[in-house]
Design an enzyme around this catalytic site. Sequence first.
Site, short mmCIF file in Angstrom:
data_model
loop_
_atom_site.label_atom_id
_atom_site.label_comp_id
_atom_site.label_asym_id
_atom_site.label_seq_id
_atom_site.Cartn_x
_atom_site.Cartn_y
_atom_site.Cartn_z
N ASN A 187 -10.59 5.29 17.68
CA ASN A 187 -12.40 5.19 17.71
C ASN A 187 -12.57 4.28 16.28
OD1 ASN A 187 -11.77 7.44 16.51
ND2 ASN A 187 -13.89 8.03 16.92
N GLU B 120 -8.82 17.32 12.74
CA GLU B 120 -10.33 16.92 13.04
C GLU B 120 -10.18 16.65 14.42
OE1 GLU B 120 -13.34 15.29 14.04
OE2 GLU B 120 -12.60 13.41 13.13
N CYS C 210 -16.65 10.84 16.84
CA CYS C 210 -16.69 12.20 16.62
C CYS C 210 -17.89 12.93 16.33
CB CYS C 210 -15.41 12.69 15.70
SG CYS C 210 -13.79 12.13 16.12
#
Length: 474
Positions: free
Chosen positions: A151, A247, A281
């Site tokens: 992304n 993450e 995210c």
Amino acid sequence: MKKHLLINGDWIKASEYRDLYAPYNGDKLAEVAFANAREINLAIDAADRAIKSMAQLTAFQRAEILMKLVELLKGRRHECATIIATESAKPIKAAIVEVDRTIMTYTFAAEEAKRINGETVPMDAAPGGENRIAYTLRQPLGIIAAITPFNFPMNLVAHKIGPAIAAGNTIILKPASQTPLSSIYLGELLMECGLPPGALNIVTGSGAKIGEKLVIDNRIKAITFTGSPQIGKKIKNQAGLKRVTLELGSNSALLIDKNVNLTDFIGRCVNGSFSFAGQVCISLQRIYVHEEIYDQFVTSFLEETKKLKIGNPLDHTTDISSLISEQDVERSLKWINEAVIAGAELVIGGQRRANNTLEPSVLLNVPSTEKISCQEVFAPVVMINKISSMEEGITEINESKYGLQAGIFTNDLQLALKAAERLEVGGVMINDIPTFRVDHMPYGGVKESGIGKEGIKYAIDEMLETKLVCFRKI
């Protein structure tokens, strides 16, 4: 056009290649190397041999390499953005923003390379420590394995490569299978900057095969991964005593108090929900609004959402383009339908468009047990629920298994302080959306959103070993 493996400073032909297609129109973009076990091992060997030469670079030299990269990126800003937009279907105007952030990330890394220092330790503060002088050294770990998602194919790579170089480590980069071209282009640029051969190695191919090989190899000293909680947990379980920074997922939430002026931030809420089709995210996924302004908020939110333009990612007027795959469109539509069956109200969107595109979708009064609420949707879908008090909203936000970032809009200072303390997340944005991030701030979550912190200074800390040196006066 074949894209090879970067190993020991050379582009090495692989035994196998796989075709890469654009998510928006299906055009073939390249044939990308699909590394096998032998080729992965060659990359680890190269990184291992380069440890000494990389560690011997002075702080000034490491900073200089990173600043040369910054200047190259500035000169090729539009070319970089076009690569991002083409391989990921990120709208070009958002891709340009990502390039600008990438430039800033490497700039921060160059600056932090000169700030790596130890400290003196007052040994005589403890009985028996008299007559001693001590200080700490901070030294590179060795090989860093970096595994990155699709992304933000340039900036999230920068958040791993920049700190690793700044700290004097060598790196093996495994980029996302859909977006390897940005990383390969980065490798080409870094070869122009004087990085020692083997300091950066790029292996493309199967995430499972490459990831497992990197995680279990004892020469790898740290793993930094951005991706799904499922894979993150597997990495953590296999990593043993390696340093691990993860993450992972999120379903970021926003709390809106009754005493705020909606016109001040409604546009930011819409942008935070639908930027890059929600494939962020910290995309805004859950909005909890006080009942006194709920109807007004929903009306304003829908009016702003209707202004968004769906289209070709290379069109500078496009706001929303394709999801990364057809499977993600299917999954998102299924989750929306399940929520509606469970009692939620779909007030806009919920329809597939051509080119793997999903209309921006808004659901009201979604039960907390529905996937749209409790899992990470990673699509242009947002839920807006009514609450009777801020206490209720804080409780709803904390019910999530995730905890990356959250936001609250309020004019009540006491409430803001209370929310900052009580929200179970890694970052609380007061009077802003949870999607806010600048690249030098500490960034990382709690619960299933991960462990460790990114943000250049904080990532560097994860990539250094502290050694104590103690002299006894004689």
